[in-house]
Design a protein around this motif. Structure first.
Motif, short mmCIF file in Angstrom:
data_model
loop_
_atom_site.label_atom_id
_atom_site.label_comp_id
_atom_site.label_asym_id
_atom_site.label_seq_id
_atom_site.Cartn_x
_atom_site.Cartn_y
_atom_site.Cartn_z
N CYS A 148 -8.84 20.54 -6.56
CA CYS A 148 -7.57 20.82 -5.83
C CYS A 148 -7.13 19.45 -5.49
CB CYS A 148 -8.00 21.29 -4.39
SG CYS A 148 -6.72 21.50 -3.29
N GLY A 149 -5.73 19.39 -5.47
CA GLY A 149 -5.03 18.05 -5.10
C GLY A 149 -3.68 18.25 -4.36
N GLY A 150 -3.48 17.62 -3.34
CA GLY A 150 -2.03 17.78 -2.73
C GLY A 150 -1.73 16.47 -1.74
N GLY A 151 -0.73 16.75 -1.07
CA GLY A 151 -0.23 15.80 -0.18
C GLY A 151 0.98 16.05 0.48
N THR A 208 4.87 19.43 2.51
CA THR A 208 3.34 19.17 2.27
C THR A 208 2.82 20.12 1.54
OG1 THR A 208 1.58 18.09 3.20
CG2 THR A 208 2.61 19.55 4.70
N GLY A 209 1.78 19.85 0.66
CA GLY A 209 1.22 20.91 -0.04
C GLY A 209 0.13 20.69 -0.93
N PHE A 210 -0.49 21.64 -1.52
CA PHE A 210 -1.60 21.34 -2.34
C PHE A 210 -1.82 22.31 -3.49
CE2 PHE A 210 -3.72 24.35 0.70
CZ PHE A 210 -4.29 25.28 -0.32
N PHE A 232 1.55 24.30 -17.84
CA PHE A 232 1.43 23.81 -19.09
C PHE A 232 1.62 22.20 -19.14
CE2 PHE A 232 3.48 28.04 -19.05
CZ PHE A 232 2.45 28.70 -20.03
N ARG A 233 0.33 21.70 -19.58
CA ARG A 233 0.41 20.32 -19.88
C ARG A 233 -0.18 20.09 -21.19
NH1 ARG A 233 -1.64 18.06 -13.87
NH2 ARG A 233 -0.11 19.32 -12.83
N TYR A 234 0.15 19.22 -22.02
CA TYR A 234 -0.39 18.99 -23.27
C TYR A 234 -1.49 17.80 -22.96
CZ TYR A 234 -0.28 18.33 -28.27
OH TYR A 234 -0.75 18.33 -29.78
N LEU A 251 -13.72 22.11 -21.70
CA LEU A 251 -14.17 23.20 -20.35
C LEU A 251 -13.39 22.55 -18.96
CD1 LEU A 251 -15.65 25.66 -19.32
CD2 LEU A 251 -17.56 24.31 -18.57
N GLY A 252 -12.61 23.44 -18.41
CA GLY A 252 -11.76 23.28 -17.12
C GLY A 252 -10.81 22.41 -17.51
N ARG A 253 -10.30 22.13 -18.72
CA ARG A 253 -9.01 21.48 -18.87
C ARG A 253 -8.32 22.20 -19.96
NH1 ARG A 253 -8.27 15.73 -21.16
NH2 ARG A 253 -9.90 15.16 -19.64
N TYR A 254 -7.18 22.75 -19.64
CA TYR A 254 -6.51 23.55 -20.79
C TYR A 254 -4.97 23.13 -20.79
CZ TYR A 254 -10.59 26.13 -19.12
OH TYR A 254 -11.72 26.47 -18.77
N ARG A 255 -4.44 23.23 -21.76
CA ARG A 255 -3.11 23.24 -22.32
C ARG A 255 -2.20 24.29 -21.31
NH1 ARG A 255 -2.88 20.65 -28.21
NH2 ARG A 255 -3.92 18.79 -27.40
N GLU A 256 -2.65 25.33 -21.21
CA GLU A 256 -1.90 26.39 -20.30
C GLU A 256 -3.00 26.90 -19.48
OE1 GLU A 256 -1.88 30.73 -21.15
OE2 GLU A 256 -0.05 30.92 -19.71
N PHE A 257 -2.78 26.30 -17.78
CA PHE A 257 -3.86 26.55 -16.93
C PHE A 257 -3.18 27.31 -15.67
CE2 PHE A 257 -2.39 23.01 -14.47
CZ PHE A 257 -1.73 22.29 -15.20
N PHE A 258 -3.78 27.46 -14.69
CA PHE A 258 -3.32 28.40 -13.59
C PHE A 258 -3.24 27.38 -12.05
CE2 PHE A 258 -2.19 32.45 -15.43
CZ PHE A 258 -2.74 32.18 -16.50
P1 HAM Z 1 -2.38 18.17 -9.64
O1 HAM Z 1 -3.54 17.35 -9.24
O2 HAM Z 1 -1.71 17.65 -10.91
O3 HAM Z 1 -1.57 18.41 -8.34
O4 HAM Z 1 -3.16 19.72 -10.02
C1 HAM Z 1 -3.75 20.32 -9.02
C2 HAM Z 1 -4.96 20.71 -9.67
O5 HAM Z 1 -4.51 21.61 -10.89
C3 HAM Z 1 -5.75 19.57 -10.15
O6 HAM Z 1 -6.73 19.24 -9.18
C4 HAM Z 1 -6.81 20.34 -11.27
O7 HAM Z 1 -8.09 21.11 -10.62
C5 HAM Z 1 -5.86 21.43 -11.66
N1 HAM Z 1 -5.45 20.99 -13.04
C6 HAM Z 1 -4.68 20.12 -13.24
N2 HAM Z 1 -4.48 19.95 -14.69
C7 HAM Z 1 -5.19 21.02 -15.32
C8 HAM Z 1 -5.57 21.12 -16.55
N3 HAM Z 1 -5.02 20.87 -17.78
N4 HAM Z 1 -6.37 22.34 -16.83
C9 HAM Z 1 -6.96 23.01 -15.66
N5 HAM Z 1 -6.58 22.59 -14.55
C10 HAM Z 1 -5.92 21.73 -14.19
C11 HAM Z 1 -0.07 19.17 -8.52
O8 HAM Z 1 -0.14 19.77 -9.57
C12 HAM Z 1 0.75 19.13 -7.26
N6 HAM Z 1 1.88 19.77 -7.75
C13 HAM Z 1 -0.21 19.72 -6.22
C14 HAM Z 1 0.68 19.81 -4.66
C15 HAM Z 1 1.64 20.99 -4.20
N7 HAM Z 1 1.06 18.84 -4.24
C16 HAM Z 1 1.84 18.91 -3.27
N8 HAM Z 1 1.91 20.42 -3.30
#
Ligand code: HAM
Length: 414
Positions: A280-283, A299-301, A106-108, A113-120
């Motif tokens: 995708c994002g990580g590091g 390390t993760g993504f 969850f992020r406010y 499209l592609g950006r939600y407050r509840e996403f997975f």
């Molecule tokens: P993050 O880049 O904040 O990384 O989120 C990962 C992915 O979640 C983004 O690249 C994007 O595709 C998707 N995402 C983020 N916000 C939203 C949203 N509001 N609606 C839909 N999709 C969204 C992390 O959260 C880290 N925890 C990744 C990680 C894992 N790093 C190390 N381990």
């Protein structure tokens, strides 16, 4: 009418079918690399994220005080919860611990499209190593995911926050300012980032050097002469390339929006998604010691599950949703128990069977069977019941024949 909360979605059955197809595809790939699935709670203590998530995520957090006066948050991501889980319960397992989770976050944010407050998130973590092999395994696994979903135009931007942090440390920029600076670089607000360094008393030569480093983009050759972190990144990319890494650029301006990263960082873009193209994002990072655990490298993504599905659907048609094999239609005064028991028998033989639950007339029940895409209707009138037979109607040809109850399952299967 009560509306659902802005930025959240309901998923129709046909969408759930596709989402489950994607989850299963991801699970299969994660397991093929030896990762095991975990699930953590939706709510956590707010402190878990305050420690290290960085200003971007903190400003968007759903936080509240519960009836017991505890400060809680809906998780904005899965990395911190998984590391908390490791510190609480998994720390005795042999390293590396390789985990994945598919869960809602969850992020406010401003929905579109592609950006939600509840996403997975489909989140993957390696606890215990941030060696080049571990980082490379993540690049390779994320690449396998894109490939197996048929994505074509995806591209990696790979950086290393250690290269920038090393210089910020040397220039005497404190951790708080570093975090603000990296956040501005992540948002591509370069002018403000430069002004922040200059206004905090950093020497002009250092400001110029750091801004130059953050602007470097190209192939691995740009890493030579940049120190040990750059050498490590070079090795990571070399291993990932040997495993068939897709289109990639070294981009030292990739520093990520979350505050915990310490090493290699990467993002995958899928340009045809438009504004929300980052899938995708990580590091590499260190969090465990902040939660009371050992200081282990991790390390993760995380793939944005929802964005990945939109991208996948542009390339691959998910398998069609299965339809019921048969709808059982008992016509009054046939005993409903007789029909229910027959359905049960057919299910036990492996068929997917519905019984009419609305006490419909034959024509209405047939209409329902066809709207559900059922292959057969099994009609039972009083006469059929007495004789121990049923009428089997093929819903696509309309052909109908009587047959003994015992032969029904094999006739449907045939
Ligand atoms: P993050 O880049 O904040 O990384 O989120 C990962 C992915 O979640 C983004 O690249 C994007 O595709 C998707 N995402 C983020 N916000 C939203 C949203 N509001 N609606 C839909 N999709 C969204 C992390 O959260 C880290 N925890 C990744 C990680 C894992 N790093 C190390 N381990």
């Amino acid at each position: 009418m009560i509306q659902r909360v802005r930025g959240t979605r309901d998923f129709r059955p046909e969408e759930m079918w596709k989402r489950n197809w994607l989850s299963e595809t991801l699970r299969k790939i994660a397991r093929s690399y030896g990762y095991r699935e975990v699930l953590t709670p939706v709510i956590e203590t707010a402190e878990l994220f305050v420690t290290k998530s960085g200003p971007g995520v903190l400003n968007e957090m759903y936080s509240f005080t519960d009836k017991g006066g505890r400060e809680l948050s809906l998780r904005p991501e899965l990395t911190a919860p998984i590391i908390r889980f490791f510190v609480n319960d998994l720390r005795d397992e042999p390293l590396p611990i390789k985990l994945f989770s598919i869960s809602n976050c969850f992020r406010y944010e401003e929905p579109q499209l592609g950006r939600y407050r509840e996403f997975f998130h489909f989140d993957v973590e390696i606890i215990g190593s941030d060696d080049p092999d571990a980082d490379a395994e993540l690049l390779s696994m994320s690449n396998s995911i894109c490939r197996s979903l048929g994505l074509r135009e995806y591209s990696y931007r790979i950086g290393h926050v250690g290269i920038v942090r090393e210089r910020l440390d040397r220039a005497g920029v404190d951790r708080q300012k570093q975090s603000e600076f990296l956040h501005l670089i992540d948002k591509k607000r370069l002018k403000e980032a430069e002004e922040l360094l200059a206004s905090s008393g950093t020497r002009t030569a250092d400001v110029n050097d750091i801004m130059h480093i953050c602007s470097l983009k190209g192939d691995v050759s740009l890493l030579s002469g940049l120190g040990s972190a750059a050498e490590q990144l070079h090795e990571t990319v070399r291993i990932a390339e040997a495993c068939g890494l897709g289109d990639h650029t070294i981009d030292l301006g990739v520093v990520r929006g979350l505050d915990y990263y310490t090493g290699m960082v990467f993002e995958i873009d899928y340009p045809s998604l438009g504004a929300e193209k980052q899938i995708c994002g990580g590091g590499a990072y260190r969090l465990s010691h902040l939660f009371g655990g050992p200081d282990v490298p991790c390390t993760g993504f995380a793939f944005g599950f929802d964005r990945l599905l939109i991208a996948a659907e542009k390339q691959t048609a998910p398998p069609p949703e299965p339809v019921p094999d048969a709808l059982i239609i008992p016509l009054p005064p046939v005993d409903r128990a007789y029909a229910a028991a027959l359905s049960q028998e057919l299910r036990a033989s492996g068929l997917s069977v519905e019984t009419d639950l609305m006490n419909r007339t034959l024509s209405k029940a047939l209409k329902y069977a066809s709207s559900r895409g059922a292959r057969f209707a099994v009609i039972i009138g009083e006469k059929e019941m007495k004789e121990g037979i049923v009428l089997l109607r093929n819903m696509s040809t309309g052909e109908q024949k009587g047959l003994e109850r015992e032969r029904l399952a094999s006739a449907i299967r045939a």
